[in-house]
Design an enzyme around this catalytic site. Structure first.
Site, PDB file in Angstrom:
ATOM      1  N   CYS A   1       0.817  -1.216   0.000  1.00 19.82           N
ATOM      2  CA  CYS A   1       0.000   0.000   0.000  1.00 19.82           C
ATOM      3  C   CYS A   1       0.855   1.272   0.000  1.00 19.82           C
ATOM      4  O   CYS A   1       0.329   2.374  -0.150  1.00 19.82           O
ATOM      5  CB  CYS A   1      -0.944  -0.014   1.195  1.00 19.82           C
ATOM      6  SG  CYS A   1      -1.821  -1.572   1.360  1.00 19.82           S
TER       7      CYS A   1
ATOM      8  N   ASN B   1     -10.346  -0.521  -0.286  1.00 18.57           N
ATOM      9  CA  ASN B   1      -8.886  -0.442  -0.156  1.00 18.57           C
ATOM     10  C   ASN B   1      -8.273  -1.128  -1.379  1.00 18.57           C
ATOM     11  O   ASN B   1      -8.419  -2.334  -1.548  1.00 18.57           O
ATOM     12  CB  ASN B   1      -8.479  -1.142   1.144  1.00 18.57           C
ATOM     13  CG  ASN B   1      -6.973  -1.227   1.327  1.00 18.57           C
ATOM     14  OD1 ASN B   1      -6.197  -0.987   0.412  1.00 18.57           O
ATOM     15  ND2 ASN B   1      -6.558  -1.586   2.536  1.00 18.57           N
TER      16      ASN B   1
ATOM     17  N   HIS C   1      -3.363   6.661   2.447  1.00 20.25           N
ATOM     18  CA  HIS C   1      -3.791   5.358   1.938  1.00 20.25           C
ATOM     19  C   HIS C   1      -5.212   5.087   2.435  1.00 20.25           C
ATOM     20  O   HIS C   1      -5.517   5.289   3.614  1.00 20.25           O
ATOM     21  CB  HIS C   1      -2.823   4.278   2.420  1.00 20.25           C
ATOM     22  CG  HIS C   1      -3.304   2.893   2.173  1.00 20.25           C
ATOM     23  ND1 HIS C   1      -3.851   2.504   0.969  1.00 20.25           N
ATOM     24  CD2 HIS C   1      -3.341   1.794   2.976  1.00 20.25           C
ATOM     25  CE1 HIS C   1      -4.192   1.232   1.049  1.00 20.25           C
ATOM     26  NE2 HIS C   1      -3.904   0.779   2.257  1.00 20.25           N
TER      27      HIS C   1
END
Ligand SMILES: CC(C)(COP(=O)(O)OP(=O)(O)OC[C@H]1O[C@@H](n2cnc3c(N)ncnc32)[C@H](O)[C@@H]1OP(=O)(O)O)[C@@H](O)C(=O)NCCC(=O)NCCS
Length: 333
Positions: A123, A289, A258
């Site tokens: 990420c 996500n 993020h």
């Protein structure tokens, strides 16, 4: 030896010229996922801020999503694709380990023979890519770079795993970087802590799968531990990135963390003391996500919804499996 090696001409600064985005074709609501994990729409909304996530069709790959995002970014930037001499794709979900996504994408967008490589920083991958592209352009190793975060996480999800399955989505976000007369990317705060590698990542190796010792490998995490790490350690990294850039919270136009969990985003905003004037990316609500893709996708959406942010400063921070993290301040295209 009396030969002095010739060096490429350096350039003092870089900036992001344009961005592009491609999300999975399908909006998948919480209700479609709650059965196998004994959860509910209400629980997922409250604990994560996610209402739906985008997931790609079976035949759509991270390569397809990357090409679409990169084509948009290049078209918007105004440069010719043949001027791109560096393509970095950050991804953890390419099901074919070789050849790289990046070389195929570089060719498809008309950038052959650009240098091309994939990078695995989960990420944090997009922010790692921005740090690398900025450094490589400044040293003269490249002139125009495309940095892409691309994931098809739905291929590595176990629908019965309640630690992570409901969080994940598919998509790709791209940025074109090039030389600039003024600073457009600050020094990066980046790092890793492999002593905590067990907190998030794949649950099995391909060798274990081959030998019949495991199911198809999928992502899993120790959610609460990752949550605490993100909230406490990453807020410090974000503050340090601001200090390194000489930027105060009130100087920011946008904050793009993020898109891991809406509650982590809220906690960051509180700890950083962001004033109401700073637009905070909340793409997680409808995209989920998307690991390496989450920051460029969220930035792209913010710019679409608030074109007045163009030219303003954005603090971005990625963090995840490794553990790894990276943060920097960029001037929005
Ligand atoms: C995964 C995550 C959403 C879980 O939320 P949480 O608030 O930490 O939840 P917990 O694991 O502490 O569990 C709280 C309760 O919800 C339950 N629960 C856990 N997962 C659940 C789910 N998917 N659905 C419904 N209930 C669930 C637990 O059993 C527990 O119940 P109890 O209180 O009766 O014991 C959260 O930890 C998270 O977002 N972590 C970080 C993710 C991240 O940043 N990842 C980065 C790498 S991609």
């Amino acid at each position: 030896m009396n030969v002095t090696l010739k060096q490429a001409p350096t350039t003092p600064y870089t900036r992001i010229l344009a961005m592009g985005a491609a999300r999975g074709e399908n909006a998948v609501p919480n209700d479609d996922l709650v059965g196998p994990i004994d959860s509910s729409d209400e629980w997922i909304r409250q604990r994560t801020g996610i209402a739906t996530r985008t997931r790609a069709n079976k035949e759509t790959t991270a390569i397809d999503l990357s090409i679409a995002a990169a084509n948009e970014a290049i078209a918007t930037s105004g440069i010719d694709p043949s001027e791109v001499d560096l393509v970095i794709v950050a991804t953890i979900s390419n099901p074919r380990q070789s050849p790289s996504v990046s070389a195929i994408v570089a060719d498809a967008i008309g950038a052959t023979p650009a240098a091309a490589y994939d990078s695995n920083a989960a990420c944090a991958g997009y922010c790692y890519g921005i740090a690398q592209a900025d450094a490589l352009i400044r040293t003269g190793a490249a002139r125009y770079a495309v940095v892409i975060g691309a994931e098809k996480l739905s291929d590595i999800v176990d629908p019965t795993d309640r630690s992570i399955s409901f969080l994940l989505g598919d998509g790709a976000g791209a940025a074109v970087l090039g030389p600039s007369d003024t600073p457009g990317v600050s020094v990066s705060q980046w790092g890793s802590d492999g002593s905590r590698a067990d907190l998030v990542g794949m649950n099995h190796t391909l060798v274990e799968f081959r030998d019949g010792e495991s199911e198809w490998p999928t992502l899993r995490q120790e959610g609460p531990s990752v949550f605490r790490w993100a909230v406490w350690e990453m807020a410090k990294v974000a503050k340090q990135a601001l200090d390194d850039a000489g930027v105060a919270p009130e100087d920011l136009a946008a904050f793009v963390p993020h898109q891991a969990n809406g509650r982590i985003i809220d906690e960051f905003a509180k700890q950083l003391g962001l004033p109401d004037s700073v637009k905070i990316a909340r793409d997680i609500e409808t995209t989920g996500n998307t690991s390496a893709a989450s920051i460029p996708l969220a930035t792209h959406r913010l710019l679409q919804e608030h074109p007045e942010l163009s030219g303003g400063l954005s603090l971005q921070i990625g963090f995840g499996a490794g553990l790894v993290y990276a943060a920097q301040v960029v001037v929005l295209p």
